[in-house]
Write a protein that holds these residues in place. Sequence first.
Motif, short mmCIF file in Angstrom:
data_model
loop_
_atom_site.label_atom_id
_atom_site.label_comp_id
_atom_site.label_asym_id
_atom_site.label_seq_id
_atom_site.Cartn_x
_atom_site.Cartn_y
_atom_site.Cartn_z
N LYS A 462 29.61 33.72 38.14
CA LYS A 462 28.49 34.63 37.92
C LYS A 462 27.56 34.64 39.12
O LYS A 462 27.22 33.59 39.66
N TYR A 463 27.14 35.85 39.52
CA TYR A 463 26.18 36.00 40.61
C TYR A 463 25.05 36.88 40.10
O TYR A 463 25.24 38.07 39.82
N LYS A 464 23.87 36.30 39.95
CA LYS A 464 22.70 37.03 39.46
C LYS A 464 21.48 36.60 40.25
O LYS A 464 20.69 35.77 39.81
N PRO A 465 21.29 37.19 41.44
CA PRO A 465 20.14 36.79 42.26
C PRO A 465 18.81 37.31 41.74
O PRO A 465 17.76 36.79 42.09
N ASN A 466 18.85 38.37 40.91
CA ASN A 466 17.63 38.90 40.30
C ASN A 466 18.03 39.67 39.05
O ASN A 466 19.21 39.88 38.78
N ARG A 467 17.05 40.09 38.28
CA ARG A 467 17.35 40.68 36.97
C ARG A 467 17.99 42.06 37.07
O ARG A 467 18.51 42.56 36.07
N ASP A 468 17.98 42.68 38.24
CA ASP A 468 18.58 44.00 38.41
C ASP A 468 19.94 43.94 39.09
O ASP A 468 20.48 44.98 39.49
N TYR A 469 20.48 42.75 39.23
CA TYR A 469 21.77 42.62 39.93
C TYR A 469 22.59 41.53 39.23
O TYR A 469 22.19 40.37 39.18
N LEU A 470 23.73 41.93 38.68
CA LEU A 470 24.57 40.99 37.94
C LEU A 470 26.03 41.28 38.23
O LEU A 470 26.50 42.40 38.00
N VAL A 471 26.75 40.28 38.73
CA VAL A 471 28.17 40.44 39.03
C VAL A 471 28.93 39.22 38.51
O VAL A 471 28.52 38.08 38.72
N TYR A 472 30.03 39.50 37.83
CA TYR A 472 31.01 38.46 37.51
C TYR A 472 32.21 38.70 38.44
O TYR A 472 32.77 39.79 38.45
N TYR A 473 32.56 37.68 39.20
CA TYR A 473 33.64 37.85 40.18
C TYR A 473 34.72 36.80 39.97
O TYR A 473 34.46 35.71 39.43
N PRO A 474 35.95 37.09 40.39
CA PRO A 474 37.07 36.18 40.13
C PRO A 474 37.27 35.15 41.24
O PRO A 474 37.05 35.44 42.42
N VAL A 475 37.69 33.97 40.83
CA VAL A 475 38.14 32.94 41.76
C VAL A 475 39.53 32.52 41.30
O VAL A 475 39.71 32.05 40.18
N ILE A 476 40.52 32.71 42.17
CA ILE A 476 41.90 32.35 41.84
C ILE A 476 42.11 30.88 42.13
O ILE A 476 41.85 30.41 43.25
N GLU A 477 42.56 30.14 41.14
CA GLU A 477 42.85 28.73 41.31
C GLU A 477 44.36 28.50 41.27
O GLU A 477 45.09 29.20 40.56
N GLY A 478 44.82 27.54 42.06
CA GLY A 478 46.23 27.18 42.05
C GLY A 478 46.99 27.57 43.30
O GLY A 478 48.16 27.21 43.46
N ILE A 479 46.35 28.32 44.22
CA ILE A 479 47.02 28.65 45.48
C ILE A 479 47.17 27.37 46.29
O ILE A 479 46.19 26.66 46.55
N ALA A 480 48.39 27.07 46.69
CA ALA A 480 48.69 25.76 47.27
C ALA A 480 47.96 25.51 48.58
O ALA A 480 47.40 24.43 48.79
N ASP A 481 47.96 26.48 49.46
CA ASP A 481 47.34 26.31 50.77
C ASP A 481 45.83 26.46 50.64
O ASP A 481 45.33 27.52 50.25
N ILE A 482 45.09 25.42 50.98
CA ILE A 482 43.64 25.43 50.80
C ILE A 482 42.97 26.52 51.62
O ILE A 482 42.07 27.22 51.13
N GLU A 483 43.40 26.69 52.86
CA GLU A 483 42.77 27.70 53.71
C GLU A 483 43.07 29.11 53.21
O GLU A 483 42.21 29.99 53.23
N VAL A 484 44.32 29.32 52.75
CA VAL A 484 44.67 30.63 52.18
C VAL A 484 43.83 30.88 50.93
O VAL A 484 43.32 31.99 50.72
N SER A 485 43.66 29.85 50.11
CA SER A 485 42.85 29.98 48.90
C SER A 485 41.42 30.38 49.24
O SER A 485 40.84 31.28 48.60
#
Length: 654
Positions: A462-485
């Motif tokens: 969740k990203y909500k820096p103020n009451r007029d801005y709200l975003v739910y964004y995805p984070v993919i877990e399980g990608i083997a290469d840390i830098e690629v992830s």
Amino acid sequence: MLRIKLNELAKGNDNGLLQTEVWKWDGIGWNEYVPQQEEDFIRADDDLFVTIPAEAGLYRVDYYIKPLEPLQFLDEAEVSGLRAEVLHPAPFKTKEGTLWGYINNEGRTAIEPRYEYAEDFQENGLAIVQRKNSSGLIDSSGREKVKPIYSFISPFAEGRAVVSDAKGYTLIDEKGREVTAARYDYLNSLHEGRALFSRQSTTAGGSRYGYIDAQGKEVLPAVYLDAGDFMNGTALVKAAEGEYALIDLNGAVLHTYKHPFVGNPGDGLLAYQETENGKYGYLNLDGSVAVKPQFTSALPFSEGRAVINTAEDYGNAYGLIDKQGKPIIPATYYEVQQLGENRVALGTPVYADQPYRGSRYVIADAVTGRVLSNHPLLGVNNYQHGLASVYDAKDTYFIDKSGKKASQPPVIAGSGTLSFSGSLIRADIDQRTAYYDRRGKQVWRQNGVIPLRPPYSVLEKKYKPNRDYLVYYPVIEGIADIEVSKTVNSRLRSLSKAEGIGSGGIAQDFSYTGDFAVEFFRKNLLVLELSGYNYPFGAAHGMPTMLYEHVNLRSGRFYTLSDLFKPGSRYVEKLSEIVGKQIANDPQYSYVFPDTYKGITADQPFYVDEEALYLYFAPYEIAPYAAGFPTFRIPYAEIMGLISTEGDFWQSFH
């Protein structure tokens, strides 16, 4: 970032909770609340901190000790009807998208998530659900009582529900049987055994209104220019231009009102205009004048009071009057909302020179006009059993009839509503749903992790820096290469617009909400839908956005449309031809603007699933705003000769 240590403030206060708030000066007042997100509010080794953003400005830190209040519970008589098992609609994020099911009072899944949307169970034991964009009815075991064949189903009233499909509107009974012989252009729910309907007049032109009974019989023919629902045995109808009438259930005229406008009755009074485009006053039911015309707008009476406006030129100067027209609350407010139980909300603009950006409310006594609480609220709902759900710049909670925060929990960070659902409390906060018991303990919340297959999952952030801005964004877990992830997830966050926004306030001239869903997952291919809605304050409407990102979970590669096809293939030309034929021959695309479609582009927005390629256009691009995102389905069988079946994209999900 400035971090302030608060340990000393908390010492010696074992009988309360340390509450802190950070506010920023917006040039007018201390109106901008600065959220303290989890990563900014740290308790470690008994240290407590609050943080100030690394953004120039004047900030204020408020702190106080909130006493531990006794919890407010319903007594035995009030909860006696709540102990029976009640099922509650609940949304689940899955790899097939967001699906709705039902939970029980303990928060356990009672009906598996399989619906696009699900509503509360009604007193007759039926609930409205949606599948494949159509509505049906189920019972508490999840069995279909009415298959999802309708575009709309209303809640039941007097044993009947209004439904609609491509043919029009009709009524159904609780067994799903249609009870009207005809379909109507419009049909409302039953009120006192009468349902208002309309149909197009073949002789006079325009719509005419009448009434049917619970058996679908037209008891009052469609002869009225306009009409309202029955209440207390009467309904207001418009018999002709400049002539209104109050009729009984059999259509007998009780009173006639010859005025340019007469509004629906409320508490025995009717708003009216004496002259065309003139001021509004109120009539008694017998047609005599109760309050002389003097208002620029006048709402129906409720609980012996009515909201009126005195401002000229479509301005806002709202107040509250009694049945004699005497002011209870002066007509000086931008908004006045009647909340029931003798309470009103008085609204003034948050920003005086930009009133369209919303109001801050205080609660007042509707009988005396006395303001009960000056704490500014940003959202207020009606009272029910002495409580009203509200939210301020920080939290959502209940207030009691004093206008102050009630002892009934919960108090939840964010903006939204609380509502009673059987023995539980449903919380819809920041576009997410949770349930709490009456003691404030959370019994269920919407999941924030979407399992794919080991080791892959999608985590919601969740990203909500103020009451007029709200975003739910995805984070993919399980990608083997840390830098690629890191690279993949950084790109997804950027595409989701979950970065780079300040603390809001008067300088931010828009609101934005963003969300995501898993559109398709197979083998190594994950397709994520990233949706957004940007609303410029004061605009007629905002602009939706939609992106589909196709990610290879092994390599981290993001695919484009061209990656699906053989190098050098003329896929743009072929796909343009297919879409053009669909527009020309398929009636569902009749809304496309004539001569606007010129073909697709090489990077045309798209997404794929197991069986087909989908191409889509943005609102206004080739069709009206109301058409949304015109989408065209192209089965792979039609374009197999162009597809690179040995290519990385195709192989990622085959």
